[in-house]
Every structure is written in C-alpha cells, then in structure tokens.
Enzyme design. Structure first.
Site, PDB file in Angstrom:
ATOM      1  N   GLY B 321       0.840  -1.212   0.000  1.00  0.00           N
ATOM      2  CA  GLY B 321       0.000   0.000   0.000  1.00  0.00           C
ATOM      3  C   GLY B 321       0.868   1.252   0.000  1.00  0.00           C
ATOM      4  O   GLY B 321       0.563   2.245  -0.655  1.00  0.00           O
ATOM      5  N   TRP B 324       2.338   1.675  -3.427  1.00  0.00           N
ATOM      6  CA  TRP B 324       1.321   2.142  -4.376  1.00  0.00           C
ATOM      7  C   TRP B 324       1.382   3.667  -4.504  1.00  0.00           C
ATOM      8  O   TRP B 324       1.143   4.223  -5.573  1.00  0.00           O
ATOM      9  CB  TRP B 324      -0.075   1.709  -3.890  1.00  0.00           C
ATOM     10  CG  TRP B 324      -1.206   2.229  -4.723  1.00  0.00           C
ATOM     11  CD1 TRP B 324      -1.698   1.678  -5.859  1.00  0.00           C
ATOM     12  CD2 TRP B 324      -1.986   3.406  -4.488  1.00  0.00           C
ATOM     13  NE1 TRP B 324      -2.742   2.432  -6.349  1.00  0.00           N
ATOM     14  CE2 TRP B 324      -2.932   3.499  -5.524  1.00  0.00           C
ATOM     15  CE3 TRP B 324      -1.983   4.404  -3.504  1.00  0.00           C
ATOM     16  CZ2 TRP B 324      -3.870   4.530  -5.606  1.00  0.00           C
ATOM     17  CZ3 TRP B 324      -2.906   5.423  -3.583  1.00  0.00           C
ATOM     18  CH2 TRP B 324      -3.830   5.487  -4.624  1.00  0.00           C
ATOM     19  N   HIS B 325       1.720   4.335  -3.391  1.00  0.00           N
ATOM     20  CA  HIS B 325       1.722   5.799  -3.404  1.00  0.00           C
ATOM     21  C   HIS B 325       2.874   6.378  -4.221  1.00  0.00           C
ATOM     22  O   HIS B 325       2.793   7.517  -4.679  1.00  0.00           O
ATOM     23  CB  HIS B 325       1.771   6.348  -1.979  1.00  0.00           C
ATOM     24  CG  HIS B 325       0.467   6.215  -1.263  1.00  0.00           C
ATOM     25  ND1 HIS B 325       0.122   5.073  -0.586  1.00  0.00           N
ATOM     26  CD2 HIS B 325      -0.586   7.046  -1.153  1.00  0.00           C
ATOM     27  CE1 HIS B 325      -1.090   5.226  -0.069  1.00  0.00           C
ATOM     28  NE2 HIS B 325      -1.546   6.411  -0.408  1.00  0.00           N
ATOM     29  N   GLY B 326       3.963   5.653  -4.357  1.00  0.00           N
ATOM     30  CA  GLY B 326       5.064   6.212  -5.133  1.00  0.00           C
ATOM     31  C   GLY B 326       6.281   5.315  -5.123  1.00  0.00           C
ATOM     32  O   GLY B 326       6.429   4.450  -4.248  1.00  0.00           O
ATOM     33  N   PHE B 478       0.187  10.210  -7.466  1.00  0.00           N
ATOM     34  CA  PHE B 478       0.093   8.805  -7.079  1.00  0.00           C
ATOM     35  C   PHE B 478      -0.717   8.062  -8.121  1.00  0.00           C
ATOM     36  O   PHE B 478      -0.824   6.907  -8.138  1.00  0.00           O
ATOM     37  CB  PHE B 478      -0.533   8.652  -5.702  1.00  0.00           C
ATOM     38  CG  PHE B 478       0.201   9.433  -4.635  1.00  0.00           C
ATOM     39  CD1 PHE B 478       1.569   9.620  -4.719  1.00  0.00           C
ATOM     40  CD2 PHE B 478      -0.481   9.984  -3.584  1.00  0.00           C
ATOM     41  CE1 PHE B 478       2.238  10.346  -3.746  1.00  0.00           C
ATOM     42  CE2 PHE B 478       0.188  10.699  -2.603  1.00  0.00           C
ATOM     43  CZ  PHE B 478       1.548  10.891  -2.692  1.00  0.00           C
TER      44      PHE B 478
END
Lengths: 354, 478
Positions: B321, B324-326, B478
């Site tokens: 997770g 996923w943001h970067g 993102f």
C-alpha cells in the site's frame, strides 16, 4: 432540486463570483499563453472587470485582499527596465573589476535566492551548502514564483518585484533562475515579438540586460548569479529554444564582468555530450535519480549538483572564509521573506573552506 | 484540467446540461460522457488518452474471456493475464526507474558493475487509480460476483471524469448498476453536491495551499534551518494539508458526480478523530483501504490463519500500500509504520481476548481524547516519511524535533494564520453530521438565485484567501 434549477444556480454562482473576483479574473485571463485562448479569456474578463469596477463591486475583493495584507495580488504592471550598461567599451581588465570581498562567520554574506519552479530544489540545496560554510547568511527562503520569467510581465513582473524586495533585503549575492518559461511571444513593453525571430532576441536581450543592471545597481550592489536552463527531456525544446535563452544570459553576463556571473548547469546535469539524463552516478558510483519524472525539474540529488556549481562560481566572486557551521533562525516578514535581523546563532568549529 | 479553475468551471457548465439532456438516451449519453472524460483527461497530456483507451480495451477483453470460459484453469489464466497487464503498465510508468536504479546499485555492491541507461516515461496522471478500478472489475468478474458489462459502459466507468484522476476508487459493482438506473432530472441532490464542492474548494484552496506554501514546503526543504517548534508544527501542518488537499479533492469529485446524478462512496470520515489505527483506516482514504482489504489482505489469508500469518498479511498489505503511493522507499517505510502499529493493535486485542476476565477501565472522555491524541502522533510520525523526499530529509526532521538545543529558538513561520488553518482543518472533522444536515437543509430552502448568490460570495472568500494559481493536488502524482 431539478436539473434546470441546478444549472441556474451554477450560472448565477459563476456570474456573481466573476463580478466579485473581477480583478483576479482579469489577471488570470492575462496570464494565459499568448494566442487565441488568451484573446478569448481577456475578451470575457475585460468587460466583466469594467462593469465590476464601474459599479464598485470589485472594491469588496480589494478590501478583503488589503485586510489579508495582499493588496498587490491583482496588480498588473507591464513596464520593464532597459539596460544602462554601454556594451561598446574596452575589454575589462582585472583592475577594472570590483574587488573580491571577504566574508566570514562574523561578517556574513547576505544571500537571496529566487526564480521560477526550477529555482526551488537547487535553491534549497544551496541554502544547505552555503550555510554550511559559515560565511553565508540567508535573507529568506527560496522565493519561488512558478511559471514566471521575463517574457510575460503581466503574469509576474520580476524587475518590479525584485527592486522592492532586494532594496529591503539588501543582499550581497542574488541567485536567480528563470528562462524556461520564456520561449514564447513577448508581452509588455516592446512586446508582440514571436519566439525565434531576431526581434525577439533583441527585445529579450534588452529585458535581460535591463534586469541585470537594475539588480547590480541597487543600494547593496549585489553580485548576480544567473543560473542557466539545464537540458530537459524534450531535446528539441532544449536545443532549439533553451540554448538561445542560455546564450542571451551568458552574453549579457559577459557584458557585466564582476557584477553578473552566468552559471552553466549543462555540465553538471547533462550527459558528457550535453544531453538529458534522468539518472546519473554519484562520485561513489551509486546511481541516483537527478531529474524528476516530468523531465524538467531536479531531484534533491540533482539540486545538490547545481548548488555545488553555483557555490563554486560564488567563490570566484567572493572570498568565503569559513571557520564555522552556523545555524540561523531569523525574523520572518509578513510577505514571506526572512530578514537578517537578530539571528539566534549556534556555532561549532569545523574545517575551513576557501 | 484542475477542478478549482475557470477552465473546469466552463467545461462543467457545458457538460452538465448536455448530460441531463442526453440522460434518457443511454447510448448517446455514454458516447458524450466518454468524449467529455477523454477531453478532461487529455487536457493534461493527450497522449495518455491512448493508455486509458488501451487499459479499457485490454480489461474488457480479459473480463469477457473470464466470463465466457467454464474451465477454471482458463479463467485463472485470463485473470493472470489481466493482472500482469495492469501491474505491468503500472510498473513500467511508475516503478521502472526505481527498480532499475536499485538493482544497479545492488549489483554494484556485489561487485557486478552494470550501467544501464535509464530512461523513464512520464507518469500518466491517475494511472494508479484507474488501474486499481480496472483490476477490481476483472477480479469481480473472476469471482462471479459481477458479470461483464458492455464496452461503452465499461469505458464510462473507467474514464468518468469526476474520479479518473484521483479517485475515489469506485468499484464496478458500485458504479455500473447506476448506469442502468433511471435518473430523474427533477431530483438532483444539489444541496449536498454544492455543499461538498464548496467545502472541498475551501479545504484545498485556502487550508491546504496556505499551509503548504507558508510552512510545510519551506520547513521540509531545509529542516536544519528551522527551530524544533517550527519543524514540529510543520509536521502537524502537513497532516492537515494532506487531509485538506485529498479530502477536498474527493469532496469536489463526489459533489460533481452528484450533480450529474451519480453517487460515489465516501472517502474520508474525520480520520483524525480515530481512536485506534484500525479506526483511522476505516476513515482515511476509505476506498483504497477497502480495495486493499478485499483484493490483497483477504486473498492473502487475512486474519483467518495463525496469529503470525495475520501480522505477515498486515505487513505485506501495508508495505505494498505504501509502494502504491510512489516509487520510493520512504513510502514503503510509511506503510511499514502503519503495518507495525496495526499489528501491535491486533496483538493487544488478541491478548485481551485470551484474558476474558481482564477488566477494562471505564471509557471516559479523557481516555478517548488521549487515545485520539496518541493515534494522531503515530499518524504524524508516519507522515514525516510520506512527505520527506529522502531518508536523510526525514532524519533531519526527526532529529531537529528531538534536539533540545533548538527548542528555545524562535518560530517566525508559526504565525497566527498557520495555527488557525491547522485548527480549522482539525475542527472540520469534529463538526456533527446533524449540524451539516441542518446547514444543507437551510441552503436547500433558498431560491436558485439565492443559492447562486451565497455560492458566489463563497467564491469571493476562497478565491481571495487562496494563493495565486492552484497548486496541483498531492494525490495527482500517485
């Protein structure tokens, strides 16, 4: 509520909002890229502003802005200074150059950094590196105004702004970064020239020279370090546009030896042949990302490279005698700049840098 | 095209009436809304429209193949193709440079010098959001909880402009049935819609942009040049900035969808009022946490296995997770902090469950306030890694906060305006729902012209207070 009523609410909202924010709307319209879109935007915004102004509706926003201390937000000033340096003179010799002033922890160099979005990360890294010398004191955080330059004074008038800010801050050195937004049709004084024409180059050179003279003749006589545009992932834009702008910066700096220094960023960010690279090895061989995903801006690692180059050029202009690492917290002015007054200083002895 | 701009206002004022006029002609409406959504998406960079179109075509083919096959192995193979295609595109655009540079450095440490030329593609805006939506569609079809829909309906679902760029992550099962409903143009939930749009506008333009420009960006750029108090307040300010920025965006997205006759799921529910980290994740980016729960955590085994397996599943979910943001290890650490604290909460709950005779102390207001305070500190600790560009940057922030030598220094950046914005961002989460309902009800009783006047004045306030220009939304990258 019925969909028809929703549309009425939307239209009334936009009309009332436009009338109340007419001054801001006009500035936004003027800030659009020169062309049809800007023409249409101003064709709508100008009459709204005229009506709003005639009916005193815009005074509400004016009053509100002035309460917030931001009266100048909606101002539009397109006048630009002309050069005062006479280009046709004898080649300067070291004796005609200004003296290389010495700065120490006790007598710190006052550094001002600003420009467009490309100034942000290198500026922050420069703050770190310059303040680590101990001989440099900061007059404020990096003063960034994104998407600005000298092509469009109605978007942001750098000469007008810098005159006010630098007169108040009295820096010894000014590090300025812009130009990447200037490959477009010029507006303001002598505007109308399209990019790529000889007239554009003449007028842009006038603006650059005028700004350089304005800055270096301010009361504190700061030295100006003009940072060039690095290679970008859009190679045709760099080769066809940015090299033209960089060469104007460089030529105008050469006309003002000892006062203006051109900082070439191509060797520190580009490939050996001057091309764009997103990742590059550090001195220890570790590969790091030096440019952001947009292919224009720099990462911290890239910023460190540019900052080191600026600092090395600054050392040509000044004798930075560092005997200490200084941490400074200074008073903050309402407009977002720090002043050099009453610093709280913690000093520890480190190796000298020259 | 950003929501809080004049360009978008004009775009929407054209789309809104045409959409309602075409609503009864389903096919025409679909074509129109796809065209409008692609125009909106292509406004950033028209080339990315091909990626969105490619994702639509590939996922629809995969969904149809899964649905048409009765053989379990074939179905699974098609699902694998779909997931690999989606994650492949995401990896190429988002993680390619990250993986290659890390691999290069790893090889270098092992004495295997390789120097590949790394050229990464520009990151298409919203790719993480529409990829997750597409994956939920094919997984739901595989699980037989959902049947594939028509191509144009699926194209509307994936490209629908209110959510294509930054969510909320709307599941196919939540959105597609709405396409088949009859939308009554006499019943638009406009009061709630306008309220959400203007609330979102205020949170984004006034609170988030103000805190970002006046404190957070300056301090995080150079933490060592600021006093401990400034750095600490900047961390709290960032917590409010990212909440105001992202929840402001989703408020606007939900409001705009409502005006077009569609309901989006709620994405935020006062996250900083959470009394545990589990509670926080039920309130923060709710559509992402539900996605991760249903498509990652539960398939991994969730909490059904042994205790250590539960902790493993939590950690995997949150580490991924975070990623996923970067494409940065700092995001992984952010996820790791959340995973660790959630595992700790699970461990405590399990221990209490084993000691059935353990008496809980009475739940007083003070205890609840202390729990909220403690959870806010944990969340803020994790935000430091989320906001920092590098580990060094995060370490600078942390060491400056805990360095007693810098506590006595002044904090000129901590102005009254900054504190007021932080307070406003916090208090907004404590507004009782019935108070909001009363305000919306009072607003709905006004005539359309009256409502327009009120909203016009709201525009004056947000436009005058916000900085010039509109900073991009944090979650766009993102």
């Amino acid at each position: 509520m019925a969909a028809g009523h929703v549309i009425v609410v939307g239209l009334v909202t936009l009309l009332v909002g436009a009338m109340l924010n007419a001054a801001g709307l006009r500035k936004t319209a003027l800030s659009q890229p020169v062309g049809l879109r800007r023409d249409i935007a101003t064709a709508f915004a100008d009459p709204i502003y005229d009506v709003s102004h005639a009916l005193y509706i815009d005074r509400l926003r004016q009053g509100f802005k002035s309460l917030l201390g931001r009266s100048s937000d909606d101002q539009v000033d397109t006048s630009l200074p002309s050069p005062t340096t006479v280009p046709a003179g004898p080649t300067p010799t070291p004796t005609t150059l200004p003296p290389r002033e010495t700065f120490t922890a006790a007598h710190q160099l006052r550094l001002w950094i600003g420009g467009d979005s490309l100034s942000e990360v290198p500026g922050d890294r420069l703050i770190d590196q310059a303040m680590a010398t101990g001989a440099v004191g900061l007059v404020g955080p990096v003063d960034t105004h994104i998407s600005t330059g000298l092509a469009r004074p109605e978007v942001f008038n750098w000469p007008f702004y810098l005159e006010a800010v630098l007169t108040a801050d009295m820096p010894n050195a000014v590090v300025l970064t812009f130009g990447a937004n200037d490959d477009q049709t010029l507006t303001g004084d002598n505007g109308g020239e399209t990019f790529g024409s000889p007239q554009w180059e003449t007028e842009y050179s006038r603006r650059v020279g005028g700004l350089f003279d304005e800055i270096t003749s301010l009361p504190s006589h700061p030295r100006l370090f003009m940072v060039g545009i690095p290679p970008v992932s859009n190679a045709p834009r760099f080769e066809g546009h940015y090299t033209v702008i960089n060469s104007i910066f460089s030529a105008q700096a050469q006309l003002r030896p000892g006062r203006v220094y051109y900082v070439d960023t191509v060797p520190v960010l580009g490939t050996p042949s001057g091309g764009y690279q997103e990742f590059a090895p550090q001195l220890d061989g570790t590969v790091v990302q030096i440019r952001t995903d947009d292919g224009i801006h720099v990462t911290d690692a890239g910023g460190d490279r540019v900052a080191a180059k600026i600092l090395s050029v600054m050392r040509e202009a000044f004798n930075l005698q560092s005997t200490a690492t200084t941490t400074t917290t200074k008073a903050h002015q309402a407009k977002g700049h720090r002043t050099a007054g009453s610093p709280t200083t913690t000093t520890t002895t480190t190796t000298a840098h020259h | 095209m950003l929501f809080p701009t004049i360009s978008f206002a004009i775009f929407f004022m054209v789309v809104l009436p045409v959409s309602w006029l075409l609503m009864q002609r389903r096919f025409h409406w679909q074509l129109f809304i796809i065209a409008a959504s692609y125009f909106f998406y292509g406004y950033y960079d028209w080339r990315f429209c091909f990626l969105l179109l490619g994702s639509t075509v590939v996922n629809q083919i995969v969904a149809l193949q899964i649905h048409s096959s009765q053989n379990e192995r074939t179905r699974r193979a098609w699902l694998t193709v779909g997931i690999v295609a989606n994650l492949g595109a995401l990896s190429y655009f988002k993680y390619y440079g990250f993986f290659v540079s890390n691999a290069t450095n790893l090889f270098a440490r092992l004495g295997l010098g390789v120097s590949p030329t790394i050229v990464t593609a520009a990151l298409p805006i919203g790719i993480s959001f529409f990829t997750f939506q597409a994956m939920s569609y094919i997984i739901d079809v595989y699980r037989r909880t959902f049947e594939p829909t028509g191509f144009f309906e699926f194209a509307v679902y994936l490209s629908f402009f209110p959510h294509v760029v930054s969510g909320p992550i709307v599941r196919a099962a939540e959105f597609l049935p709405q396409l088949r409903e009859r939308h009554d143009p006499r019943k638009v939930d406009s009061s709630r819609a306008f309220f959400l749009i203007f609330m979102g506008l205020f949170k984004k333009v006034v609170i988030a942009n103000f805190l970002g420009a006046n404190l957070v960006d300056i301090v995080f750029a150079n933490p060592r040049q600021h006093s401990s108090l400034e750095v600490l307040v900047a961390v709290y300010a960032y917590a409010i900035q990212i909440y105001a920025d992202f929840s402001g965006y989703t408020d606007m997205a939900i409001g705009l969808a409502l005006l077009l006759g569609f309901r989006f799921p709620q994405n935020f529910d006062g996250p900083y009022t959470a009394e545990s980290l589990q509670d926080f994740w039920r309130r923060w980016h709710m559509t992402l946490s539900r996605w991760l729960r249903d498509y990652l955590y539960i398939p991994l085994g969730g909490g059904r296995g042994k205790e250590w397996q539960t902790y493993r599943n939590i950690m995997i979910t949150f580490l991924l997770g975070g990623l996923w943001h970067g494409a940065s290890w700092t995001f992984v650490v952010w996820g790791g902090i959340h995973g660790l604290f959630l595992s700790y909460e699970h461990w405590r709950q399990a221990r209490r469950a084993r000691h059935v005779h353990h008496l809980e102390p009475p739940d007083t207001g003070l205890r609840r306030a202390l729990r909220r305070f403690a959870i806010f500190q944990v969340v803020c600790l994790a935000w430091i890694f989320f906001r920092a560009d590098t580990f060094k940057n995060a370490a600078d922030v942390l060491t400056r906060i805990f360095d007693p030598a810098h506590w006595g220094q002044g904090a000129p950046l901590v102005t009254g305006g900054v504190l007021l914005a932080i307070l406003a961002g916090l208090l907004e989460q404590y507004i009782p729902k019935d108070a909001l309902a009363r305000a919306m009800s009072a607003f709905s009783r006004l005539t359309p012209v009256g409502q327009g006047l009120v909203l016009g004045f709201a525009l004056l306030i947000t436009n005058s207070m916000g900085p010039r220009g509109v900073a991009p939304f944090i979650y766009f990258r993102f």
